[in-house]
Design a protein around this motif. Structure first.
Motif, PDB file in Angstrom:
ATOM      1  N   GLN A   1       5.757  92.990   8.764  1.00 66.07           N
ATOM      2  CA  GLN A   1       4.593  93.043   7.881  1.00 66.07           C
ATOM      3  C   GLN A   1       4.318  91.651   7.345  1.00 66.07           C
ATOM      4  OE1 GLN A   1       5.711  95.872   4.897  1.00 66.07           O
ATOM      5  NE2 GLN A   1       5.773  97.600   6.316  1.00 66.07           N
ATOM      6  N   ALA A   2       3.023  91.321   7.193  1.00 66.62           N
ATOM      7  CA  ALA A   2       2.637  90.009   6.681  1.00 66.62           C
ATOM      8  C   ALA A   2       1.502  90.184   5.678  1.00 66.62           C
ATOM      9  CB  ALA A   2       2.216  89.083   7.815  1.00 66.62           C
ATOM     10  N   GLN A   3       1.471  89.302   4.654  1.00 68.40           N
ATOM     11  CA  GLN A   3       0.436  89.335   3.621  1.00 68.40           C
ATOM     12  C   GLN A   3      -0.041  87.919   3.335  1.00 68.40           C
ATOM     13  OE1 GLN A   3       2.780  91.242   0.500  1.00 68.40           O
ATOM     14  NE2 GLN A   3       1.608  93.123   0.755  1.00 68.40           N
ATOM     15  N   ASP A   4      -1.317  87.799   2.958  1.00 65.85           N
ATOM     16  CA  ASP A   4      -1.864  86.490   2.581  1.00 65.85           C
ATOM     17  C   ASP A   4      -2.988  86.701   1.572  1.00 65.85           C
ATOM     18  OD1 ASP A   4      -1.967  83.505   3.183  1.00 65.85           O
ATOM     19  OD2 ASP A   4      -4.060  84.083   3.496  1.00 65.85           O
ATOM     20  N   ASP A   5      -3.207  85.690   0.707  1.00 70.27           N
ATOM     21  CA  ASP A   5      -4.241  85.836  -0.317  1.00 70.27           C
ATOM     22  C   ASP A   5      -5.646  85.870   0.255  1.00 70.27           C
ATOM     23  OD1 ASP A   5      -4.032  83.224   0.517  1.00 70.27           O
ATOM     24  OD2 ASP A   5      -4.224  82.331  -1.479  1.00 70.27           O
ATOM     25  N   LEU A   6      -5.837  85.277   1.472  1.00 71.04           N
ATOM     26  CA  LEU A   6      -7.170  85.273   2.086  1.00 71.04           C
ATOM     27  C   LEU A   6      -7.223  86.067   3.386  1.00 71.04           C
ATOM     28  CD1 LEU A   6      -8.155  81.545   1.441  1.00 71.04           C
ATOM     29  CD2 LEU A   6      -8.797  83.574   0.129  1.00 71.04           C
ATOM     30  N   GLY A   7      -6.186  85.977   4.205  1.00 70.80           N
ATOM     31  CA  GLY A   7      -6.208  86.745   5.445  1.00 70.80           C
ATOM     32  C   GLY A   7      -5.155  86.285   6.426  1.00 70.80           C
ATOM     33  N   ILE A   8      -4.652  87.214   7.236  1.00 68.36           N
ATOM     34  CA  ILE A   8      -3.678  86.933   8.300  1.00 68.36           C
ATOM     35  C   ILE A   8      -4.423  86.859   9.631  1.00 68.36           C
ATOM     36  CG2 ILE A   8      -1.692  87.825   9.575  1.00 68.36           C
ATOM     37  CD1 ILE A   8      -0.904  86.841   6.858  1.00 68.36           C
ATOM     38  N   SER A   9      -4.128  85.816  10.407  1.00 70.12           N
ATOM     39  CA  SER A   9      -4.821  85.661  11.687  1.00 70.12           C
ATOM     40  C   SER A   9      -3.941  85.958  12.898  1.00 70.12           C
ATOM     41  CB  SER A   9      -5.373  84.236  11.812  1.00 70.12           C
ATOM     42  OG  SER A   9      -4.311  83.279  11.795  1.00 70.12           O
ATOM     43  N   GLU A  10      -2.602  85.735  12.780  1.00 67.76           N
ATOM     44  CA  GLU A  10      -1.773  85.868  13.984  1.00 67.76           C
ATOM     45  C   GLU A  10      -0.308  86.078  13.619  1.00 67.76           C
ATOM     46  OE1 GLU A  10      -0.779  83.375  18.123  1.00 67.76           O
ATOM     47  OE2 GLU A  10      -1.894  82.428  16.477  1.00 67.76           O
ATOM     48  N   LEU A  11       0.402  86.735  14.518  1.00 66.92           N
ATOM     49  CA  LEU A  11       1.850  86.909  14.385  1.00 66.92           C
ATOM     50  C   LEU A  11       2.498  86.512  15.703  1.00 66.92           C
ATOM     51  CD1 LEU A  11       4.269  87.982  12.693  1.00 66.92           C
ATOM     52  CD2 LEU A  11       3.897  90.201  13.784  1.00 66.92           C
ATOM     53  N   ARG A  12       3.523  85.673  15.613  1.00 70.51           N
ATOM     54  CA  ARG A  12       4.240  85.230  16.812  1.00 70.51           C
ATOM     55  C   ARG A  12       5.737  85.465  16.652  1.00 70.51           C
ATOM     56  NH1 ARG A  12       1.752  79.141  17.636  1.00 70.51           N
ATOM     57  NH2 ARG A  12      -0.479  79.730  17.809  1.00 70.51           N
ATOM     58  N   LEU A  13       6.419  85.434  17.787  1.00 68.75           N
ATOM     59  CA  LEU A  13       7.885  85.447  17.815  1.00 68.75           C
ATOM     60  C   LEU A  13       8.334  84.160  18.473  1.00 68.75           C
ATOM     61  CD1 LEU A  13      10.292  88.325  18.629  1.00 68.75           C
ATOM     62  CD2 LEU A  13      10.500  86.211  19.940  1.00 68.75           C
ATOM     63  N   GLU A  14       9.330  83.510  17.877  1.00 67.85           N
ATOM     64  CA  GLU A  14       9.908  82.297  18.454  1.00 67.85           C
ATOM     65  C   GLU A  14      11.367  82.552  18.794  1.00 67.85           C
ATOM     66  OE1 GLU A  14       7.204  78.934  16.103  1.00 67.85           O
ATOM     67  OE2 GLU A  14       9.289  79.260  15.503  1.00 67.85           O
TER      68      GLU A  14
ATOM     69  N   PRO B   1       1.213  82.450   3.649  1.00 67.90           N
ATOM     70  CA  PRO B   1       1.448  83.889   3.813  1.00 67.90           C
ATOM     71  C   PRO B   1       2.892  84.267   3.497  1.00 67.90           C
ATOM     72  CG  PRO B   1       1.293  82.812   5.954  1.00 67.90           C
ATOM     73  CD  PRO B   1       0.945  81.783   4.923  1.00 67.90           C
ATOM     74  N   VAL B   2       3.100  85.546   3.376  1.00 71.15           N
ATOM     75  CA  VAL B   2       4.434  86.104   3.129  1.00 71.15           C
ATOM     76  C   VAL B   2       4.760  87.051   4.275  1.00 71.15           C
ATOM     77  CG1 VAL B   2       5.849  87.519   1.594  1.00 71.15           C
ATOM     78  CG2 VAL B   2       4.177  85.918   0.622  1.00 71.15           C
ATOM     79  N   ILE B   3       5.964  86.956   4.807  1.00 73.71           N
ATOM     80  CA  ILE B   3       6.356  87.800   5.941  1.00 73.71           C
ATOM     81  C   ILE B   3       7.575  88.631   5.568  1.00 73.71           C
ATOM     82  CG2 ILE B   3       7.839  86.038   6.999  1.00 73.71           C
ATOM     83  CD1 ILE B   3       6.799  87.025   9.736  1.00 73.71           C
ATOM     84  N   THR B   4       7.559  89.897   5.975  1.00 71.12           N
ATOM     85  CA  THR B   4       8.672  90.820   5.725  1.00 71.12           C
ATOM     86  C   THR B   4       9.061  91.485   7.038  1.00 71.12           C
ATOM     87  OG1 THR B   4       7.836  91.290   3.497  1.00 71.12           O
ATOM     88  CG2 THR B   4       9.450  92.827   4.419  1.00 71.12           C
ATOM     89  N   VAL B   5      10.337  91.398   7.382  1.00 70.36           N
ATOM     90  CA  VAL B   5      10.835  92.018   8.615  1.00 70.36           C
ATOM     91  C   VAL B   5      11.573  93.303   8.250  1.00 70.36           C
ATOM     92  CG1 VAL B   5      12.278  91.742  10.666  1.00 70.36           C
ATOM     93  CG2 VAL B   5      11.039  89.762   9.719  1.00 70.36           C
ATOM     94  N   VAL B   6      11.010  94.423   8.659  1.00 69.25           N
ATOM     95  CA  VAL B   6      11.636  95.723   8.423  1.00 69.25           C
ATOM     96  C   VAL B   6      12.661  96.016   9.508  1.00 69.25           C
ATOM     97  CG1 VAL B   6      11.202  98.194   8.139  1.00 69.25           C
ATOM     98  CG2 VAL B   6       9.516  96.536   7.313  1.00 69.25           C
ATOM     99  N   LEU B   7      12.321  95.637  10.727  1.00 70.13           N
ATOM    100  CA  LEU B   7      13.198  95.865  11.881  1.00 70.13           C
ATOM    101  C   LEU B   7      13.085  94.672  12.804  1.00 70.13           C
ATOM    102  CD1 LEU B   7      14.920  98.340  12.881  1.00 70.13           C
ATOM    103  CD2 LEU B   7      13.020  98.876  14.394  1.00 70.13           C
ATOM    104  N   PRO B   8      14.215  94.102  13.237  1.00 75.68           N
ATOM    105  CA  PRO B   8      15.588  94.532  13.009  1.00 75.68           C
ATOM    106  C   PRO B   8      16.046  94.234  11.584  1.00 75.68           C
ATOM    107  CG  PRO B   8      15.558  92.476  14.236  1.00 75.68           C
ATOM    108  CD  PRO B   8      14.140  92.906  14.134  1.00 75.68           C
ATOM    109  N   SER B   9      17.078  94.947  11.183  1.00 70.25           N
ATOM    110  CA  SER B   9      17.598  94.781   9.835  1.00 70.25           C
ATOM    111  C   SER B   9      18.686  93.710   9.777  1.00 70.25           C
ATOM    112  CB  SER B   9      18.161  96.108   9.318  1.00 70.25           C
ATOM    113  OG  SER B   9      19.164  96.603  10.192  1.00 70.25           O
ATOM    114  N   GLY B  10      19.061  93.172  10.935  1.00 67.48           N
ATOM    115  CA  GLY B  10      20.097  92.142  10.992  1.00 67.48           C
ATOM    116  C   GLY B  10      20.374  91.776  12.435  1.00 67.48           C
ATOM    117  N   ASP B  11      21.454  91.024  12.663  1.00 69.16           N
ATOM    118  CA  ASP B  11      21.849  90.683  14.033  1.00 69.16           C
ATOM    119  C   ASP B  11      22.142  91.953  14.811  1.00 69.16           C
ATOM    120  OD1 ASP B  11      21.628  88.098  13.171  1.00 69.16           O
ATOM    121  OD2 ASP B  11      23.780  87.777  12.918  1.00 69.16           O
ATOM    122  N   LEU B  12      21.979  91.888  16.132  1.00 70.77           N
ATOM    123  CA  LEU B  12      22.135  93.102  16.923  1.00 70.77           C
ATOM    124  C   LEU B  12      22.636  92.784  18.322  1.00 70.77           C
ATOM    125  CD1 LEU B  12      18.664  94.261  18.230  1.00 70.77           C
ATOM    126  CD2 LEU B  12      18.980  92.089  17.040  1.00 70.77           C
ATOM    127  N   ASP B  13      23.210  93.816  18.965  1.00 66.77           N
ATOM    128  CA  ASP B  13      23.571  93.726  20.376  1.00 66.77           C
ATOM    129  C   ASP B  13      22.325  93.958  21.216  1.00 66.77           C
ATOM    130  OD1 ASP B  13      26.209  93.227  19.838  1.00 66.77           O
ATOM    131  OD2 ASP B  13      26.853  95.312  20.058  1.00 66.77           O
TER     132      ASP B  13
END
Length: 338
Positions: A68-81, A44-56
């Motif tokens: 936002q995420a894209q895949d040729d067959l399908g996206i199943s899950e999004l996590r934050l680490e 898959p391909v992932i694009t982060v619109v926000l945040p735009s960079g490091d932040l307070d």
């Protein structure tokens, strides 16, 4: 089985190969072999619109995100680490599960960063991970870049507040200077003798153009004052959230913020609106009737700007003194710990 002569199904493929179909009937049987070439499952391909960079660290420790995420067959899950220190293991926080497994997925909300347990001057990092819907083997994943979230120290906070209010002061000084020059133009327009060709019903084209330029300049000044008031409110919110100052000084900051908001009286806004409408409709009678109101309201706004600048100067001096006191307390506490 769909009909006595038709079947439908699916077979998971791990790679290239072949498959054989064996069919039997009362009159005999047959075998058919087919070669299969597997199309690789792209990650898959992932694009982060926000945040735009490091932040307070934001108010309430809630970090806004838009991913936002894209895949040729399908996206199943999004996590934050996330993790606090470079040597720590990554901790996981589920953000969204997509049961319909779309090829394009979108998630926006706020992440509670309180598990980082940040203290003033500390920071942590986080990143986003998107998973595809692979049926065979491990799911494909895409990992975003890392974002650092920082809890500002008192020194950082006071430096930020100082910079913000310095900008407010500069904007107000510029607005006051422009308002003073504009007042001269309005006074000149009001003093100009009206000839028969310049009666209230039909002022000259040149005079109408001067009124138009005055209204445009006044609108520009009004926008500058609005921007200064907004920046002052943001500065106040930041000070209150971090408890930068004692309650008495915070109260004065609130009063200052309200004063900036009220620099433009309702009468000033009404007079400016009337002049703009008259200019738009080329109603020269209305222009002449509104001019004295605009002149007086501009004069009142100039006095308010000058008063605000003087109060802001006094407040900034009090802030500097209290900031020095708070820094001294912080330094003493640090020395006592040592």
């Amino acid at each position: 089985r769909l009909t006595p002569r038709r079947w439908r199904g699916s077979v998971a493929m791990a790679g290239d190969g072949s498959w054989e179909l064996a069919a039997r009937a009362a009159t005999g049987e047959g075998r058919f072999r087919y070669k299969l070439s597997a199309i690789p499952d792209a990650p898959p391909v992932i694009t982060v619109v926000l945040p735009s960079g490091d932040l307070d660290l934001p108010e309430g420790q809630l970090v806004p995100y838009d991913v936002q995420a894209q895949d040729d067959l399908g996206i199943s899950e999004l996590r934050l680490e996330w993790r606090k220190n470079a040597g720590d293991i990554w901790r996981e926080q589920p953000l969204a599960a997509f049961r319909d497994e779309p090829r394009e997925a979108h998630a926006t909300a706020r992440w509670d960063a309180s598990p980082l347990a940040l203290l003033p001057g500390e920071s942590g990092v986080f990143r986003f991970v998107a998973f595809d819907n692979a049926r065979v083997g491990p799911r494909g994943r895409a990992v975003s870049g890392e974002f650092r979230v920082r809890f500002p120290s008192l020194n950082d906070l006071y430096a930020s507040l100082e910079k913000s209010q310095d900008n407010v002061a500069k904007v107000l000084e510029k607005a006051a200077e422009q308002t003073k020059e504009l007042q001269k133009s309005l006074d000149k327009l009001e003093r100009q003798p009206r000839t028969p060709a310049q009666n209230p019903q039909s002022p000259s084209f040149e005079r109408a153009e001067e009124m138009k330029r005055a209204a445009e300049r006044q609108q520009a000044v009004a926008q500058q004052v609005d921007d200064a008031a907004k920046q002052m409110r943001e500065s106040l919110d930041q000070a209150v959230e971090r408890q930068a100052f004692q309650e008495q000084l915070q109260k004065k900051l609130r009063e200052m913020s309200e004063l900036l908001k009220d620099i433009q009286s309702q009468e000033f806004k009404d007079a400016l609106k009337k002049m703009q409408e008259a200019l738009k409709q080329m109603d020269r009678r209305a222009m002449e009737e509104t001019l004295p109101q605009l002149q007086q309201q501009n004069k009142d706004m100039l006095q308010q700007l000058q008063r605000s600048l003087e109060l802001l100067k006094q407040l900034r001096q009090e802030e500097r003194l209290e900031a020095l006191a708070r820094r001294a307390e912080e330094l003493k506490a640090h020395q006592d710990e040592l």
